[in-house]
Design an enzyme around this catalytic site. Structure first.
Site, PDB file in Angstrom:
ATOM      1  N   ASN A  36       0.804  -1.234   0.000  1.00  0.00           N
ATOM      2  CA  ASN A  36       0.000   0.000   0.000  1.00  0.00           C
ATOM      3  C   ASN A  36       0.838   1.285   0.000  1.00  0.00           C
ATOM      4  OD1 ASN A  36       0.733  -0.480   2.664  1.00  0.00           O
ATOM      5  ND2 ASN A  36      -1.137   0.402   3.498  1.00  0.00           N
TER       6      ASN A  36
ATOM      7  N   LYS B 290      12.250  -7.368   1.563  1.00  0.00           N
ATOM      8  CA  LYS B 290      11.405  -8.145   0.660  1.00  0.00           C
ATOM      9  C   LYS B 290      10.132  -7.333   0.424  1.00  0.00           C
ATOM     10  CE  LYS B 290       8.078 -10.737   1.136  1.00  0.00           C
ATOM     11  NZ  LYS B 290       7.377 -10.085   0.002  1.00  0.00           N
TER      12      LYS B 290
ATOM     13  N   GLU C 206       4.232  -4.090  12.573  1.00  0.00           N
ATOM     14  CA  GLU C 206       3.288  -3.008  12.249  1.00  0.00           C
ATOM     15  C   GLU C 206       2.144  -3.660  11.494  1.00  0.00           C
ATOM     16  OE1 GLU C 206       3.353   0.086  13.087  1.00  0.00           O
ATOM     17  OE2 GLU C 206       5.393   0.374  13.786  1.00  0.00           O
ATOM     18  N   LEU C 207       1.030  -3.906  12.176  1.00  0.00           N
ATOM     19  CA  LEU C 207       0.000  -4.763  11.586  1.00  0.00           C
ATOM     20  C   LEU C 207      -1.275  -3.996  11.236  1.00  0.00           C
ATOM     21  CD1 LEU C 207       0.704  -7.756  13.990  1.00  0.00           C
ATOM     22  CD2 LEU C 207       1.766  -7.237  11.781  1.00  0.00           C
TER      23      LEU C 207
ATOM     24  N   GLU D 204     -11.059  -4.638   8.755  1.00  0.00           N
ATOM     25  CA  GLU D 204     -10.394  -3.562   8.026  1.00  0.00           C
ATOM     26  C   GLU D 204     -10.865  -3.589   6.568  1.00  0.00           C
ATOM     27  OE1 GLU D 204      -6.172  -4.242   7.799  1.00  0.00           O
ATOM     28  OE2 GLU D 204      -5.749  -2.134   8.098  1.00  0.00           O
TER      29      GLU D 204
HETATM   30  P1  NAD Z   1       0.082  -9.089   3.788  1.00  0.00           P
HETATM   31  O1  NAD Z   1       0.277  -9.433   5.209  1.00  0.00           O
HETATM   32  O2  NAD Z   1      -0.668 -10.011   2.932  1.00  0.00           O
HETATM   33  O3  NAD Z   1       1.480  -8.880   3.071  1.00  0.00           O
HETATM   34  C1  NAD Z   1       2.479  -8.053   3.624  1.00  0.00           C
HETATM   35  C2  NAD Z   1       3.826  -8.603   3.234  1.00  0.00           C
HETATM   36  O4  NAD Z   1       3.972  -9.901   3.795  1.00  0.00           O
HETATM   37  C3  NAD Z   1       4.036  -8.772   1.723  1.00  0.00           C
HETATM   38  O5  NAD Z   1       5.359  -8.426   1.427  1.00  0.00           O
HETATM   39  C4  NAD Z   1       3.824 -10.248   1.512  1.00  0.00           C
HETATM   40  O6  NAD Z   1       4.521 -10.744   0.404  1.00  0.00           O
HETATM   41  C5  NAD Z   1       4.412 -10.796   2.796  1.00  0.00           C
HETATM   42  N1  NAD Z   1       3.974 -12.149   3.126  1.00  0.00           N
HETATM   43  C6  NAD Z   1       2.761 -12.707   2.933  1.00  0.00           C
HETATM   44  N2  NAD Z   1       2.773 -13.982   3.377  1.00  0.00           N
HETATM   45  C7  NAD Z   1       4.014 -14.213   3.876  1.00  0.00           C
HETATM   46  C8  NAD Z   1       4.660 -15.326   4.477  1.00  0.00           C
HETATM   47  N3  NAD Z   1       4.027 -16.468   4.676  1.00  0.00           N
HETATM   48  N4  NAD Z   1       5.934 -15.201   4.873  1.00  0.00           N
HETATM   49  C9  NAD Z   1       6.598 -14.055   4.693  1.00  0.00           C
HETATM   50  N5  NAD Z   1       6.046 -12.965   4.131  1.00  0.00           N
HETATM   51  C10 NAD Z   1       4.775 -13.043   3.726  1.00  0.00           C
HETATM   52  O7  NAD Z   1      -0.566  -7.643   3.829  1.00  0.00           O
HETATM   53  P2  NAD Z   1      -0.926  -6.713   2.585  1.00  0.00           P
HETATM   54  O8  NAD Z   1      -2.264  -7.079   2.099  1.00  0.00           O
HETATM   55  O9  NAD Z   1       0.189  -6.645   1.602  1.00  0.00           O
HETATM   56  O10 NAD Z   1      -0.932  -5.293   3.305  1.00  0.00           O
HETATM   57  C11 NAD Z   1      -2.049  -4.795   3.900  1.00  0.00           C
HETATM   58  C12 NAD Z   1      -1.982  -4.960   5.402  1.00  0.00           C
HETATM   59  O11 NAD Z   1      -0.861  -4.281   5.926  1.00  0.00           O
HETATM   60  C13 NAD Z   1      -3.171  -4.356   6.093  1.00  0.00           C
HETATM   61  O12 NAD Z   1      -3.648  -5.186   7.106  1.00  0.00           O
HETATM   62  C14 NAD Z   1      -2.623  -3.071   6.684  1.00  0.00           C
HETATM   63  O13 NAD Z   1      -3.329  -2.582   7.777  1.00  0.00           O
HETATM   64  C15 NAD Z   1      -1.238  -3.458   7.028  1.00  0.00           C
HETATM   65  N6  NAD Z   1      -0.399  -2.282   7.138  1.00  0.00           N
HETATM   66  C16 NAD Z   1       0.030  -1.918   8.377  1.00  0.00           C
HETATM   67  C17 NAD Z   1       0.798  -0.787   8.529  1.00  0.00           C
HETATM   68  C18 NAD Z   1       1.298  -0.378   9.888  1.00  0.00           C
HETATM   69  O14 NAD Z   1       2.220   0.397   9.957  1.00  0.00           O
HETATM   70  N7  NAD Z   1       0.736  -0.854  10.963  1.00  0.00           N
HETATM   71  C19 NAD Z   1       1.143  -0.020   7.424  1.00  0.00           C
HETATM   72  C20 NAD Z   1       0.681  -0.416   6.161  1.00  0.00           C
HETATM   73  C21 NAD Z   1      -0.090  -1.553   6.042  1.00  0.00           C
END
Ligand code: NAD
Length: 482
Positions: free
Chosen positions: A156, A179, A255-256, A386
């Site tokens: 995002n 990554k 950071e979730l 969310e």
């Molecule tokens: P996601 O968790 O699907 O992916 C995030 C990252 O994790 C990507 O790089 C993805 O390739 C990686 N990933 C996925 N599965 C993995 C695994 N098994 N092992 C290692 N890496 C893996 O999330 P998304 O859809 O890309 O992003 C949106 C989410 O991120 C939302 O929930 C949002 O709230 C959160 N977010 C949080 C913050 C914060 O600062 N708290 C900021 C931005 C986004």
């Protein structure tokens, strides 16, 4: 914009030890506005992850031993380089992520700021020296770089979610392997090249685009040389990564996800609240972890707030983010579009009304219009999950206690927004809200100089501010005799 020229300047290999390397396979990067393939990039596997960690480990001691002033100057040079390339980075980000160019430019400014801020923090890593209470010795406390770090970032904010980790890590003297999300690897690859040009020593940063995040991650977490995992993404993946990191007791920062409440009290300036709501909801097209996910509005001002918000939301123009007339770009992918559509239908099936928007146009592209849902009942899923899209659900409340209780009725705790003219109430409510960050009478809270992060299932650790560098430092106590 000359897209072909821009793309020809972007590395599409693996970025390991300051060099571009071919991978054994590739994957496609798509444009969410057209569903077309922009380009293909190298697809890292477990062996590439080990090669990146070899590169990081080889220079870790030298980088940690580089004078803090020198590290700071390199970070400052990175800030200048990014700023000078802002238009290219922004256009590239819009191509792969979809948000309108104005939003991408805003992200470049925000993302670059972490290098400027931490260039200044690099020289302020302190310690302490005190006599022991028993008078038998002296206590010396010093901070040392944690060592090689692994950062996993979401799609995002393809730039800023990386720079928020790299700035403090490099200032502290850590090396880092990043990554990026599979959907948006190009921005991070271009950044790696720009940082190399700005003077970052080779090996300090590696970037591993991959369609197999599990393989790359397992190879790094299981390797005893890695010292820290920092993750931004969904709560589900974050929890799995913490479990995976437990075997090596790896330091982690998480950071979730979020489910930010936006509370408008009966004494609020409603026009200011609507301005703030537009920012808190529509920044990044609603695809932000800090995005206002639900609007809890005092019943005495709810009708006025709804009417004014509907008017403002109806002014958004959907379109390709590269088109200057567009003010709202597409969602990242079909999966996200399906999720937004499903949460809106669920709310409507439980009694909410669609005040504006609510119908996705025909493809191509993953477009969803700016939408307001009125009279949303408490059991609607959209108040608990969310949405990550341009949908504003509005629910009413009567007393301050009810407003606070509704805000806290979530397992998340990242951001919250409060609108009231009363300073007493603002502080009382801000202190009662279970979240890491609270915006009072303002709709944007992110600032490189402030500690960003959550509590509850929104994670732990802070990025930015004077606190951010601590995530990349170990405390060492040296006992001296008299
Ligand atoms: P996601 O968790 O699907 O992916 C995030 C990252 O994790 C990507 O790089 C993805 O390739 C990686 N990933 C996925 N599965 C993995 C695994 N098994 N092992 C290692 N890496 C893996 O999330 P998304 O859809 O890309 O992003 C949106 C989410 O991120 C939302 O929930 C949002 O709230 C959160 N977010 C949080 C913050 C914060 O600062 N708290 C900021 C931005 C986004």
């Amino acid at each position: 914009m000359d897209t072909a020229k821009l793309l020809s300047s972007v590395p599409t290999g693996l970025w390991i030890g300051g060099e571009e390397r071919a991978g054994t396979s590739t994957f496609d990067v798509l444009n969410p506005a057209t569903d077309e393939v922009i380009t293909t990039v190298a697809d890292a596997g477990a062996d590439d992850a080990v090669a990146a960690l070899d590169a990081a480990s080889a220079v870790q001691a030298e980088w940690a031993g580089t004078a803090p002033r020198k590290r700071g100057e390199i970070l400052r040079s990175v800030f200048e380089t990014i700023t000078a390339s802002a238009d290219d980075i922004a256009a590239l980000m819009t191509l792969e992520m979809g948000k309108v160019v104005a939003e991408s430019k805003g992200e470049v400014t925000y993302g670059a700021e972490f290098f400027r801020w931490f260039s200044e923090e690099a020289v302020r890593i302190g310690g302490r020296y005190t006599p022991s209470p028993a008078g038998t010795g002296r206590i010396v406390v010093t901070k040392q770089a944690v060592g090689p770090c692994y950062a996993i970032t979401p799609w995002n904010f393809p730039l800023a979610m990386g720079t928020r980790k790299m700035g403090p890590a490099f200032a502290a003297g850590c090396t880092m392997i990043v990554k990026p999300a599979q959907e948006t690897p190009l921005t991070m690859l271009l950044l790696a090249k720009l940082m190399d040009e700005a003077g970052l020593p080779k090996g300090v940063l590696s970037v591993l685009p991959t369609s197999r995040p599990g393989d790359v991650t397992a190879a790094l977490i299981d390797d005893g040389r890695l010292r820290k995992l920092t993750f931004t993404g969904s709560t589900g993946v974050g929890k799995a990564l913490v479990k995976q990191s437990a075997d090596k007791l790896l330091r982690t920062s998480m950071e979730l996800g979020g489910n930010a409440p936006f509370i408008v009290f009966d004494d609020a300036d409603v026009d200011a609240a609507v301005d703030g709501a537009i920012l808190a909801k529509m920044r990044n097209g609603g695809e932000a972890c800090t995005a206002a996910n639900r609007f809890h509005v005092a019943n005495s001002v709810r009708e006025e707030f709804t009417e004014k918000l509907v008017k403002r939301m109806s002014e958004f123009t959907l379109g390709d983010g590269l088109d200057e007339s567009a003010t709202l770009g597409p969602l990242i992918n079909q999966k996200q579009l399906d999720k937004v559509t499903e949460l809106v239908s669920d709310a409507v099936s439980r009694g909410a009304t669609v005040a504006v928007g609510g119908v996705a146009p025909e493809g191509p592209g993953n477009f969803y219009p700016a939408t307001v849902l009125a009279d949303v009942p408490a059991d609607a899923r959209i108040l608990a999950e969310e949405v990550f899209g341009p949908v504003a659900p509005i629910a009413g409340f009567d007393t301050e206690e009810e407003g606070i209780a509704a805000a806290n009725d979530t397992e998340y705790g990242l951001a919250a927004y409060v609108y009231t003219k009363s300073l007493d109430r603002a502080l009382r409510v801000a202190e009662s809200i279970e979240s890491g960050m609270v915006g009072v009478n303002r709709g944007v809270i992110s600032d490189a100089a402030a500690p960003f992060g959550g509590i509850k299932e929104s994670g732990f650790g802070r990025e930015g501010g004077t606190e951010g560098i601590d995530e990349y430092l170990d405390t060492k106590y040296i006992a001296l005799t008299n």
